[in-house]
Each structure stands twice: as structure tokens, then as C-alpha cells.
Design a protein around this motif. Structure first.
Motif, PDB file in Angstrom:
ATOM      1  N   ARG A 174      29.383 -21.608  20.651  1.00 52.50           N
ATOM      2  CA  ARG A 174      29.318 -21.044  22.140  1.00 52.50           C
ATOM      3  C   ARG A 174      28.282 -19.943  22.381  1.00 52.50           C
ATOM      4  N   ASP A 175      27.945 -18.934  21.244  1.00 52.95           N
ATOM      5  CA  ASP A 175      27.340 -17.927  21.240  1.00 52.95           C
ATOM      6  C   ASP A 175      25.889 -17.927  20.732  1.00 52.95           C
ATOM      7  N   THR A 176      25.784 -18.845  19.644  1.00 56.59           N
ATOM      8  CA  THR A 176      24.609 -19.026  18.861  1.00 56.59           C
ATOM      9  C   THR A 176      23.857 -20.377  18.929  1.00 56.59           C
TER      10      THR A 176
ATOM     11  N   VAL B  68      17.366 -25.144  12.799  1.00 54.60           N
ATOM     12  CA  VAL B  68      18.098 -24.021  11.669  1.00 54.60           C
ATOM     13  C   VAL B  68      18.167 -22.772  12.741  1.00 54.60           C
ATOM     14  N   HIS B  69      19.361 -22.035  12.731  1.00 49.50           N
ATOM     15  CA  HIS B  69      19.651 -20.994  13.652  1.00 49.50           C
ATOM     16  C   HIS B  69      20.249 -19.994  12.749  1.00 49.50           C
ATOM     17  N   ARG B  70      19.669 -18.864  12.179  1.00 51.69           N
ATOM     18  CA  ARG B  70      20.150 -18.114  11.224  1.00 51.69           C
ATOM     19  C   ARG B  70      20.081 -16.621  11.656  1.00 51.69           C
ATOM     20  N   ASN B  71      21.237 -15.797  11.578  1.00 51.10           N
ATOM     21  CA  ASN B  71      21.480 -14.393  11.786  1.00 51.10           C
ATOM     22  C   ASN B  71      21.457 -13.698  10.674  1.00 51.10           C
ATOM     23  N   ALA B  72      21.141 -12.492  10.352  1.00 44.11           N
ATOM     24  CA  ALA B  72      21.128 -11.699   9.055  1.00 44.11           C
ATOM     25  C   ALA B  72      22.621 -11.522   8.679  1.00 44.11           C
TER      26      ALA B  72
ATOM     27  N   PHE C 161      18.313 -18.698  29.259  1.00 46.88           N
ATOM     28  CA  PHE C 161      17.895 -19.332  28.006  1.00 46.88           C
ATOM     29  C   PHE C 161      16.424 -19.141  27.788  1.00 46.88           C
ATOM     30  N   MET C 162      15.910 -18.180  27.048  1.00 48.84           N
ATOM     31  CA  MET C 162      14.565 -17.449  27.152  1.00 48.84           C
ATOM     32  C   MET C 162      13.824 -18.332  26.289  1.00 48.84           C
ATOM     33  N   ARG C 163      14.472 -19.274  25.422  1.00 44.21           N
ATOM     34  CA  ARG C 163      13.389 -19.886  24.669  1.00 44.21           C
ATOM     35  C   ARG C 163      12.383 -21.025  25.359  1.00 44.21           C
TER      36      ARG C 163
ATOM     37  N   SER D 163      33.946  -9.073  15.125  1.00 40.34           N
ATOM     38  CA  SER D 163      34.491  -9.617  16.599  1.00 40.34           C
ATOM     39  C   SER D 163      33.959 -11.100  16.639  1.00 40.34           C
ATOM     40  N   TYR D 164      32.760 -11.521  15.942  1.00 38.82           N
ATOM     41  CA  TYR D 164      32.310 -12.812  16.027  1.00 38.82           C
ATOM     42  C   TYR D 164      33.300 -13.904  15.333  1.00 38.82           C
ATOM     43  N   HIS D 165      33.654 -14.852  16.353  1.00 43.26           N
ATOM     44  CA  HIS D 165      34.748 -15.773  15.253  1.00 43.26           C
ATOM     45  C   HIS D 165      34.174 -17.050  15.174  1.00 43.26           C
TER      46      HIS D 165
ATOM     47  N   GLY E 277      17.624 -11.947   7.400  1.00 37.70           N
ATOM     48  CA  GLY E 277      16.613 -11.731   8.668  1.00 37.70           C
ATOM     49  C   GLY E 277      17.325 -12.743   9.514  1.00 37.70           C
ATOM     50  N   TYR E 278      16.362 -12.975  10.716  1.00 36.96           N
ATOM     51  CA  TYR E 278      16.638 -13.916  11.663  1.00 36.96           C
ATOM     52  C   TYR E 278      15.558 -15.036  11.656  1.00 36.96           C
ATOM     53  N   GLU E 279      16.182 -16.080  11.604  1.00 35.21           N
ATOM     54  CA  GLU E 279      15.170 -17.258  11.414  1.00 35.21           C
ATOM     55  C   GLU E 279      15.598 -18.368  12.327  1.00 35.21           C
TER      56      GLU E 279
ATOM     57  N   VAL F  16      24.390 -22.613  21.093  1.00 35.94           N
ATOM     58  CA  VAL F  16      24.106 -22.810  22.518  1.00 35.94           C
ATOM     59  C   VAL F  16      22.679 -22.970  22.844  1.00 35.94           C
ATOM     60  N   HIS F  17      21.843 -22.024  22.140  1.00 39.02           N
ATOM     61  CA  HIS F  17      20.255 -22.016  22.545  1.00 39.02           C
ATOM     62  C   HIS F  17      19.865 -23.212  21.937  1.00 39.02           C
ATOM     63  N   GLU F  18      20.175 -23.941  20.919  1.00 37.35           N
ATOM     64  CA  GLU F  18      19.482 -25.106  20.424  1.00 37.35           C
ATOM     65  C   GLU F  18      20.159 -26.274  21.352  1.00 37.35           C
TER      66      GLU F  18
ATOM     67  N   GLU G  28      22.586 -13.823  31.966  1.00 40.44           N
ATOM     68  CA  GLU G  28      22.477 -14.207  30.375  1.00 40.44           C
ATOM     69  C   GLU G  28      23.276 -15.597  30.235  1.00 40.44           C
ATOM     70  N   LYS G  29      22.974 -16.101  28.913  1.00 39.35           N
ATOM     71  CA  LYS G  29      23.877 -17.242  28.357  1.00 39.35           C
ATOM     72  C   LYS G  29      25.211 -16.605  27.888  1.00 39.35           C
ATOM     73  N   PRO G  30      26.266 -17.436  28.013  1.00 38.36           N
ATOM     74  CA  PRO G  30      26.261 -18.636  28.723  1.00 38.36           C
ATOM     75  C   PRO G  30      26.444 -18.211  30.077  1.00 38.36           C
TER      76      PRO G  30
ATOM     77  N   GLY H 193      15.910  -9.681  14.038  1.00 40.42           N
ATOM     78  CA  GLY H 193      16.919  -9.956  15.180  1.00 40.42           C
ATOM     79  C   GLY H 193      16.078 -10.752  16.181  1.00 40.42           C
ATOM     80  N   TRP H 194      17.113 -11.230  17.177  1.00 39.84           N
ATOM     81  CA  TRP H 194      16.537 -11.867  18.527  1.00 39.84           C
ATOM     82  C   TRP H 194      15.609 -11.084  19.590  1.00 39.84           C
ATOM     83  N   GLU H 195      15.701  -9.816  19.321  1.00 42.35           N
ATOM     84  CA  GLU H 195      15.030  -8.943  20.228  1.00 42.35           C
ATOM     85  C   GLU H 195      13.518  -9.154  20.066  1.00 42.35           C
TER      86      GLU H 195
HETATM   87  C1  ISE Z   1      23.390 -13.752  20.428  1.00 37.26           C
HETATM   88  O1  ISE Z   1      24.269 -13.481  21.374  1.00 37.26           O
HETATM   89  C2  ISE Z   1      22.220 -14.488  20.886  1.00 37.26           C
HETATM   90  O2  ISE Z   1      22.136 -14.969  21.814  1.00 37.26           O
HETATM   91  C3  ISE Z   1      21.130 -14.427  19.753  1.00 37.26           C
HETATM   92  O3  ISE Z   1      19.927 -15.136  20.313  1.00 37.26           O
HETATM   93  C4  ISE Z   1      21.597 -15.448  18.737  1.00 37.26           C
HETATM   94  O4  ISE Z   1      20.748 -15.440  17.537  1.00 37.26           O
HETATM   95  C5  ISE Z   1      22.876 -14.809  18.121  1.00 37.26           C
HETATM   96  O5  ISE Z   1      23.680 -15.659  17.275  1.00 37.26           O
HETATM   97  C6  ISE Z   1      24.008 -14.756  19.133  1.00 37.26           C
HETATM   98  O6  ISE Z   1      25.101 -13.987  18.792  1.00 37.26           O
END
Ligand code: ISE
Ligand code: NAD
Length: 336
Positions: free
Chosen positions: A169-171, A152-156, A123-125, A161-163, A232-234, A173-175, A94-96, A269-271
Motif C-alpha cells: 500500500r505504501d511502498t 527493486v524498491h529498497r528503503n534503509a 505519483f511523482m516518478r 508503525s510500518y506493518h 540506503g534508498y534504492e 504502490v509506486h511500482e 499524495e499517494k495513495p 531517502g526518497w526526498e
Molecule cells: C513512502 O511513503 C514513500 O512513498 C516512499 O517513496 C517509499 O520509498 C517508502 O517506502 C514509503 O514508505
């Protein structure tokens, strides 16, 4: 042959992947799992027939394990990936890939010494139909030379624990990965802008953030990361080229007309948003394991490049200045 898979890390996504392997795709079984929290491992293994083993090394070296999925938290990835490479077993991490550039370099060195590719980064995208269509348009010259990307990368919401460093690093990184892949260029510098923060966040968090990146060829990328947007997740992505633009399609969802309004659901969500992409990623990966072909998705080099960019982003978040991304030479194993 049914591929025997060992899963290291059975939290949120580890459990999702176990369901995916056992229920959504064919050709593979989960035969062993581990987690530093054994109760999580027990609960994830329930009903699958998988053994619960003491640790990641026991999973990697188990004779029934043909290939390994690493879904533990980021700082533990490098150790498991290195152990799989040492054992000569394919590994989908999984990333990273790793949380430090030094650990990524150790993985590149280990894989290089092995002589063939064993590592794929999750990197499933790269398996999402919308991004694949965008890539087809760009590669066929449909918009001319790309000049800019707006993302744009939005989470609800995110947990406490998210800093702030996790925005990169976590979000984002997909872009970072998907833009390197779409444009076929490395990212060479990054700057982070910090608009005023939403009041609907944990106190310690800078949210939203805007990442401004530049590629080796001078294309400009902006990424809005907003992880407490509430609704939501966008995920959005538009490329602007010399002759046209191409935009990531919206996820198709029914439009409901009722009570004088037309409405449509937003994924939460991402799922759900990337379920088909994850399934396609795992289907292809299992096929490559079975056939002995090199993995088709993001390589260890891609994982290294992404971590180098997100490291630079974290430095840029603190300094407010643009920070250069320095990558070493790309080894021949990764097309260098
Ligand atoms: C999560 O770890 C992911 O990889 C999700 O795809 C992302 O949207 C989320 O921000 C991350 O925390
Ligand atoms: P999580 O906290 O729910 O699960 C992580 C699990 O790893 C926990 O059960 C923890 O006990 C376990 N763990 C920690 N160190 C371990 C070790 N050394 N050995 C074995 N297990 C260990 O987190 P999560 O949301 O499932 O995320 C896991 C990984 O997946 C992260 O790297 C995250 O970035 C990634 N992820 C990717 C996506 C995506 O869209 N591709 C989405 C979510 C998470």
C-alpha cells in the motif's frame, strides 16, 4: 497570477512540499495550512506567511485558496479530496488517492459529476527523467513489445508503525503506478512471495516481500520490496522486450577514488532521490492550475487502479495465492 495553495497535513512530506512551493518553484504561494496536530501546522507555517486553519474543510473553502495539496496520512485523503472536488478546486493528493477502493470510487463519481478533471495523484516518478527516458524508449518501439519487468524498491529502515500490508500500500504502490504507465496496461493479478525475513526488522513485519504481477496483455512484473536494507534508498527497474531491454539509469553521483577504493554515495531517502521529479511535478501542476488545463499527472482513475492492485496484494500476502484485480469500466473522462 500567483496561485494560492492550501496544504492539508503538515508532517514529513507536507513540510517538504511547503518548502518546495515557497522556495524551489515559482508562481505559487502557500496561503493556508492545517493538521490535526496544530503544533505541526504552526511549525510548518512559520516564516511562510500562511494562515493556520482549524481543519481541511476550512483550508479548501478559504477564498484565498485556489488549489489544494493533500499530504495527510492515507486514511484521511478521501475526505479532503472529495471536499476539494465539491468546491471545484484542483487538488494534488499524495499517494495513495484513498486507502479503500470504495473511497476511490466515490472520488471518481464526484469528479465525473463535476464533468472535468480536478484530481492529480502524487505519483511523482512519472516526472523522473530516468523513467521518462524509459517511457520514450518503450513508446518508440526501441525494445519491441515488453514481456517482463524486474523492479527493486529498497528503503534503509522503516519506523515501527510500518506493518506488512504497507509493503504494497505504501511502498510498491509506486511500482504499480509506474509499470501501468510504462506499459500502458492494467495489472490484472498479483501474488506475494515471502522470503525469510531479515533479522534487522521490527518483529511484526514480513520483510522482504516479492510481488509477482501480471498485466492484461500477459506481461509479468516482479517487484522486490525490502524496507530494512540498511544501506540506503534504492530504486531499480528493468524492462525486457522482444528486441532488447531498457533499465532505469543510476542517479548520477561522483565516484571517489581514495585509499585504494573507488566509491560512490547511495541516496538515503526518497526526498533526495526524487527531488527533481517532485519539483517538476509541482511546477507542471501549478501551471495547469494557473491556465485552467486538466492536470497532467496520474488521474483519479490511476489512483483507483493502484489501490485496487494494492488491495489485491494485501489479500495475496495473507492467502499466498494469486489474486485477481477487478476494475470497473473506465469512464470517458479518463480515456475509457
Ligand atoms: C513512502 O511513503 C514513500 O512513498 C516512499 O517513496 C517509499 O520509498 C517508502 O517506502 C514509503 O514508505
Ligand atoms: P507523516 O505522518 O509525517 O505526516 C502526516 C501528517 O498528517 C501528520 O502531521 C498528521 O498529524 C496529519 N494528519 C493526519 N490526519 C489528518 C487530517 N485528517 N487532517 C489534517 N492532517 C492530518 O506522514 P508523511 O510521511 O508525511 O506521509 C504523508 C502522505 O504522503 C502519506 O499518504 C504517504 O504515503 C505520502 N508520502 C509520499 C511519498 C512519495 O514518495 N510520494 C513519500 C512519503 C510520504
Amino acid at each position: 497570477m500567483t496561485v494560492g495553495i492550501g496544504v492539508i497535513g503538515t508532517g514529513w512530506i507536507g513540510t517538504e512540499h511547503i518548502h518546495r512551493i515557497t522556495s524551489a518553484i515559482g508562481g505559487a504561494d502557500v496561503v493556508a495550512v492545517s493538521d490535526i496536530d496544530p503544533r505541526r501546522a504552526e511549525s510548518a507555517a512559520e516564516g511562510t506567511g500562511a494562515r493556520v486553519l482549524a481543519d481541511g474543510d476550512a483550508v479548501v473553502t478559504h477564498p484565498d485558496v485556489d488549489a489544494v495539496v493533500v499530504a495527510s496520512w492515507g486514511p484521511a485523503h478521501a475526505e479532503s479530496v472529495l471536499s476539494a472536488v465539491k468546491a471545484g478546486k484542483p487538488v494534488l493528493c499524495e499517494k495513495p488517492l484513498a486507502t479503500s477502493v470504495d473511497d476511490c470510487l466515490r472520488i471518481l463519481e464526484a469528479e465525473g459529476a463535476h464533468g472535468y478533471r480536478l484530481v492529480q495523484v502524487g505519483f511523482m516518478r512519472r516526472y523522473d527523467n530516468g523513467y521518462l527516458e524509459m517511457k520514450g524508449v518503450v513508446d518508440s518501439g526501441g525494445i519491441g513489445r515488453p514481456l517482463m519487468a524486474h523492479c527493486v524498491h529498497r528503503n534503509a529502515t522503516v519506523p515501527e508503525s510500518y506493518h506488512s500490508a504497507m509493503a504494497a500500500r505504501d511502498t510498491a504502490v509506486h511500482e504499480v503506478d509506474i509499470l501501468r504507465w510504462l506499459l500502458g496496461e492494467e495489472i490484472t493479478s498479483v501474488q506475494v512471495l515471502t522470503p525469510r525475513s531479515t533479522s534487522l526488522r521490527h518483529e511484526h513485519l514480513q520483510d522482504p516481500q516479492i510481488l509477482l504481477m501480471e498485466t492484461a496483455g500477459g506481461a509479468r512484473i516482479d517487484v522486490e520490496v525490502f524496507v530494512n536494507c540498511q544501506y540506503g534508498y534504492e530504486i531499480g527497474c528493468e524492462l525486457v522486450g522482444e528486441r532488447g531491454t531498457v533499465r532505469l539509469p543510476e542517479v548520477p553521483a561522483p565516484v571517489v577514488r581514495s585509499g585504494g577504493r573507488a566509491s560512490t554515495e547511495v541516496p538515503q531517502g526518497w526526498e533526495a532521490r526524487f527531488r527533481s521529479a517532485f519539483n517538476a511535478e509541482f511546477t507542471e501542476w501549478v501551471d495547469t492550475v494557473r491556465s485552467g488545463a486538466p492536470p497532467g499527472g496520474a488521474s483519479a482513475w490511476d489512483g483507483y487502479a493502484a489501490t485496487a492492485v494494492t488491495d489485491a496484494s494485501v489479500e495475496a500476502l495473507h492467502s499466498g495465492e494469486p489474486v485477481r484485480v477487478g476494475l470497473g469500466p473506465r469512464p470517458a473522462l479518463y480515456g475509457g
